[in-house]
Design a protein around this motif. Structure first.
Motif, PDB file in Angstrom:
ATOM      1  N   SER A 129       0.837  -1.197   0.000  1.00  0.00           N
ATOM      2  CA  SER A 129       0.000   0.000   0.000  1.00  0.00           C
ATOM      3  C   SER A 129       0.874   1.251   0.000  1.00  0.00           C
ATOM      4  CB  SER A 129      -0.912   0.020   1.222  1.00  0.00           C
ATOM      5  OG  SER A 129      -0.160   0.233   2.395  1.00  0.00           O
ATOM      6  N   ASP A 130       0.300   2.373  -0.433  1.00  0.00           N
ATOM      7  CA  ASP A 130       1.041   3.634  -0.412  1.00  0.00           C
ATOM      8  C   ASP A 130       1.455   3.998   1.010  1.00  0.00           C
ATOM      9  OD1 ASP A 130       0.758   3.811  -3.138  1.00  0.00           O
ATOM     10  OD2 ASP A 130      -0.910   5.234  -3.073  1.00  0.00           O
ATOM     11  N   ARG A 131       0.603   3.723   1.983  1.00  0.00           N
ATOM     12  CA  ARG A 131       0.924   4.038   3.371  1.00  0.00           C
ATOM     13  C   ARG A 131       2.105   3.209   3.866  1.00  0.00           C
ATOM     14  NH1 ARG A 131       0.580   8.341   6.014  1.00  0.00           N
ATOM     15  NH2 ARG A 131       2.765   7.863   6.373  1.00  0.00           N
ATOM     16  N   GLU A 132       2.102   1.927   3.547  1.00  0.00           N
ATOM     17  CA  GLU A 132       3.212   1.062   3.952  1.00  0.00           C
ATOM     18  C   GLU A 132       4.513   1.537   3.328  1.00  0.00           C
ATOM     19  OE1 GLU A 132       4.515  -3.685   3.900  1.00  0.00           O
ATOM     20  OE2 GLU A 132       2.702  -3.028   2.839  1.00  0.00           O
ATOM     21  N   LEU A 133       4.457   1.924   2.060  1.00  0.00           N
ATOM     22  CA  LEU A 133       5.661   2.386   1.374  1.00  0.00           C
ATOM     23  C   LEU A 133       6.166   3.690   1.991  1.00  0.00           C
ATOM     24  CD1 LEU A 133       7.563   1.800  -1.021  1.00  0.00           C
ATOM     25  CD2 LEU A 133       6.059   3.218  -2.441  1.00  0.00           C
ATOM     26  N   THR A 134       5.263   4.626   2.236  1.00  0.00           N
ATOM     27  CA  THR A 134       5.647   5.906   2.851  1.00  0.00           C
ATOM     28  C   THR A 134       6.261   5.700   4.227  1.00  0.00           C
ATOM     29  OG1 THR A 134       3.977   7.169   1.652  1.00  0.00           O
ATOM     30  CG2 THR A 134       4.757   8.108   3.717  1.00  0.00           C
ATOM     31  N   ASP A 135       5.637   4.857   5.039  1.00  0.00           N
ATOM     32  CA  ASP A 135       6.147   4.601   6.384  1.00  0.00           C
ATOM     33  C   ASP A 135       7.552   4.015   6.334  1.00  0.00           C
ATOM     34  OD1 ASP A 135       3.821   5.558   7.482  1.00  0.00           O
ATOM     35  OD2 ASP A 135       2.973   3.597   7.940  1.00  0.00           O
ATOM     36  N   PHE A 136       7.773   3.083   5.415  1.00  0.00           N
ATOM     37  CA  PHE A 136       9.096   2.466   5.324  1.00  0.00           C
ATOM     38  C   PHE A 136      10.150   3.473   4.875  1.00  0.00           C
ATOM     39  CE2 PHE A 136      12.467   0.671   2.750  1.00  0.00           C
ATOM     40  CZ  PHE A 136      13.068  -0.170   3.675  1.00  0.00           C
ATOM     41  N   ARG A 142      15.005   8.215   8.505  1.00  0.00           N
ATOM     42  CA  ARG A 142      15.115   8.706   9.880  1.00  0.00           C
ATOM     43  C   ARG A 142      15.992   7.812  10.750  1.00  0.00           C
ATOM     44  NH1 ARG A 142      10.012   7.928  11.479  1.00  0.00           N
ATOM     45  NH2 ARG A 142      10.644   5.926  12.393  1.00  0.00           N
ATOM     46  N   ASP A 143      15.857   6.513  10.634  1.00  0.00           N
ATOM     47  CA  ASP A 143      16.497   5.589  11.577  1.00  0.00           C
ATOM     48  C   ASP A 143      17.807   5.008  11.068  1.00  0.00           C
ATOM     49  OD1 ASP A 143      14.274   6.090  13.104  1.00  0.00           O
ATOM     50  OD2 ASP A 143      13.309   4.165  12.685  1.00  0.00           O
ATOM     51  N   ARG A 170      15.682   9.384  -4.533  1.00  0.00           N
ATOM     52  CA  ARG A 170      14.628   8.421  -4.837  1.00  0.00           C
ATOM     53  C   ARG A 170      13.522   8.479  -3.790  1.00  0.00           C
ATOM     54  NH1 ARG A 170      17.676   2.828  -6.291  1.00  0.00           N
ATOM     55  NH2 ARG A 170      15.831   2.424  -7.562  1.00  0.00           N
ATOM     56  N   ALA A 171      13.906   8.626  -2.536  1.00  0.00           N
ATOM     57  CA  ALA A 171      12.911   8.741  -1.468  1.00  0.00           C
ATOM     58  C   ALA A 171      12.056   9.989  -1.654  1.00  0.00           C
ATOM     59  CB  ALA A 171      13.609   8.779  -0.114  1.00  0.00           C
ATOM     60  N   SER A 172      12.661  11.079  -2.089  1.00  0.00           N
ATOM     61  CA  SER A 172      11.913  12.321  -2.306  1.00  0.00           C
ATOM     62  C   SER A 172      10.811  12.124  -3.326  1.00  0.00           C
ATOM     63  CB  SER A 172      12.866  13.433  -2.775  1.00  0.00           C
ATOM     64  OG  SER A 172      13.841  13.716  -1.806  1.00  0.00           O
ATOM     65  N   VAL A 173      11.124  11.439  -4.422  1.00  0.00           N
ATOM     66  CA  VAL A 173      10.121  11.203  -5.460  1.00  0.00           C
ATOM     67  C   VAL A 173       9.036  10.254  -4.957  1.00  0.00           C
ATOM     68  CG1 VAL A 173       9.733  10.292  -7.784  1.00  0.00           C
ATOM     69  CG2 VAL A 173      11.778  11.648  -7.300  1.00  0.00           C
ATOM     70  N   THR A 174       9.442   9.216  -4.271  1.00  0.00           N
ATOM     71  CA  THR A 174       8.460   8.254  -3.759  1.00  0.00           C
ATOM     72  C   THR A 174       7.484   8.924  -2.800  1.00  0.00           C
ATOM     73  OG1 THR A 174       9.990   6.402  -4.020  1.00  0.00           O
ATOM     74  CG2 THR A 174       8.168   6.093  -2.497  1.00  0.00           C
ATOM     75  N   LEU A 175       7.998   9.739  -1.892  1.00  0.00           N
ATOM     76  CA  LEU A 175       7.126  10.384  -0.917  1.00  0.00           C
ATOM     77  C   LEU A 175       6.239  11.448  -1.561  1.00  0.00           C
ATOM     78  CD1 LEU A 175       9.584  10.729   2.105  1.00  0.00           C
ATOM     79  CD2 LEU A 175       7.727   9.081   1.818  1.00  0.00           C
ATOM     80  N   ARG A 176       6.766  12.184  -2.511  1.00  0.00           N
ATOM     81  CA  ARG A 176       6.010  13.286  -3.097  1.00  0.00           C
ATOM     82  C   ARG A 176       5.062  12.842  -4.211  1.00  0.00           C
ATOM     83  NH1 ARG A 176      11.472  16.936  -2.950  1.00  0.00           N
ATOM     84  NH2 ARG A 176      11.136  17.822  -0.867  1.00  0.00           N
ATOM     85  N   ALA A 236       7.925  16.348   6.799  1.00  0.00           N
ATOM     86  CA  ALA A 236       6.761  16.624   5.957  1.00  0.00           C
ATOM     87  C   ALA A 236       5.864  15.399   5.756  1.00  0.00           C
ATOM     88  CB  ALA A 236       7.220  17.155   4.597  1.00  0.00           C
ATOM     89  N   TYR A 237       6.437  14.195   5.922  1.00  0.00           N
ATOM     90  CA  TYR A 237       5.661  12.991   5.566  1.00  0.00           C
ATOM     91  C   TYR A 237       5.552  11.967   6.685  1.00  0.00           C
ATOM     92  CZ  TYR A 237       5.798  14.714   0.816  1.00  0.00           C
ATOM     93  OH  TYR A 237       5.628  15.479  -0.305  1.00  0.00           O
ATOM     94  N   ASP A 238       6.325  12.095   7.744  1.00  0.00           N
ATOM     95  CA  ASP A 238       6.324  11.076   8.798  1.00  0.00           C
ATOM     96  C   ASP A 238       5.048  11.189   9.656  1.00  0.00           C
ATOM     97  OD1 ASP A 238       7.130   8.995  10.323  1.00  0.00           O
ATOM     98  OD2 ASP A 238       8.745  10.056  11.344  1.00  0.00           O
TER      99      ASP A 238
END
Length: 238
Positions: A129-136, A142-143, A170-176, A236-238
């Motif tokens: 899911s998009d939520r699972e991907l964003t959380d990861f 962060r960690d 890559r993370a920036s594009v995925t989150l945005r 912005a996304y966490d």
């Protein structure tokens, strides 16, 4: 290509274990594979992974050491009903150990995974899911990446500079935007994200074989950029 020779040998040696599927992800599937530089990221699905099968896999990879590029071949082994929350048997860096199949890897496989043998990923892997991907992605930044910036000696090494900046892009594009991009596209996006141009060009030269002098202060430039950039993106996304 030596890559094709290695993959053919790997599939032939794996055949006695009757794999359900073998897939490629990462740059080999995403279109940015550089022979001799890129890893060969694979997933193999086997009916069972008992002690005898693990022993046979260890022997298989030991035999492959004679092949060019074998050090770049990384393969994670799953069973058809594998729990994605657990760590899974993996051959990488010339040894067997266990690591998870991340939501990013699973999304890659669903989006553009390359089927080398057997069933396609959607038949065997649960969707992400998009939520699972964003959380990861936020958790990884962060960690893992943010604390790693405090270890200055790591950033004198090519792999940390390259992966740190490319992972952030890559993370920036995925989150945005909710999509995955290749390392090549990430490299093109870094200047627009405010990354230091001299370091971006340094990565480009080494990744694609362009001539040019190294950047002497690239570790400090990279760490100075990534710290606040990661903090802002995660906030912005966490």
């Amino acid at each position: 290509m030596q890559t094709d020779v290695l993959l053919d040998r790997f599939l032939a040696d794996l055949a006695p274990l009757a794999p359900v599927a073998v897939w490629a992800h990462g740059s080999l599937a995403g279109g940015d594979y550089q022979e001799g530089r890129s890893d060969l990221d694979l997933i193999a699905v086997l009916d069972r992974l008992g002690p005898r099968t693990v022993w046979r896999l260890a022997k298989l990879h030991a035999r492959l050491r004679a092949e060019p590029l074998s050090g770049q071949l990384h393969c994670t082994y799953l069973t058809p009903a594998a729990d994605m929350g657990r760590r899974h048997l993996t051959w990488a860096h010339e040894e067997l150990f266990k690591r998870p199949v991340t939501p990013v890897t699973r999304r890659e496989l669903h989006s553009f995974g390359r089927v080398l043998l057997g069933k396609p990923p959607p038949d065997l892997l649960p969707p992400v899911s998009d939520r699972e991907l964003t959380d990861f992605v936020c958790r990884d930044l962060r960690d893992f990446w943010r604390p790693a910036l405090g270890n200055a000696p790591l950033w004198t090494r090519d792999v940390w500079v390259d992966l740190g900046l490319l992972t952030f892009a890559r993370a920036s594009v995925t989150l945005r935007e909710g999509r995955l991009v290749s390392k090549r596209e990430a490299l093109e996006l870094l200047p627009g994200l405010g990354a230091p141009m001299e370091v971006v060009e340094d990565i480009r030269r080494r990744r694609y074989g362009w001539p040019g002098p190294p950047v002497e202060n690239r570790a400090a430039l990279t760490r100075g950029y990534l710290g606040p950039a990661i903090d802002e993106l995660v906030a912005a996304y966490d």
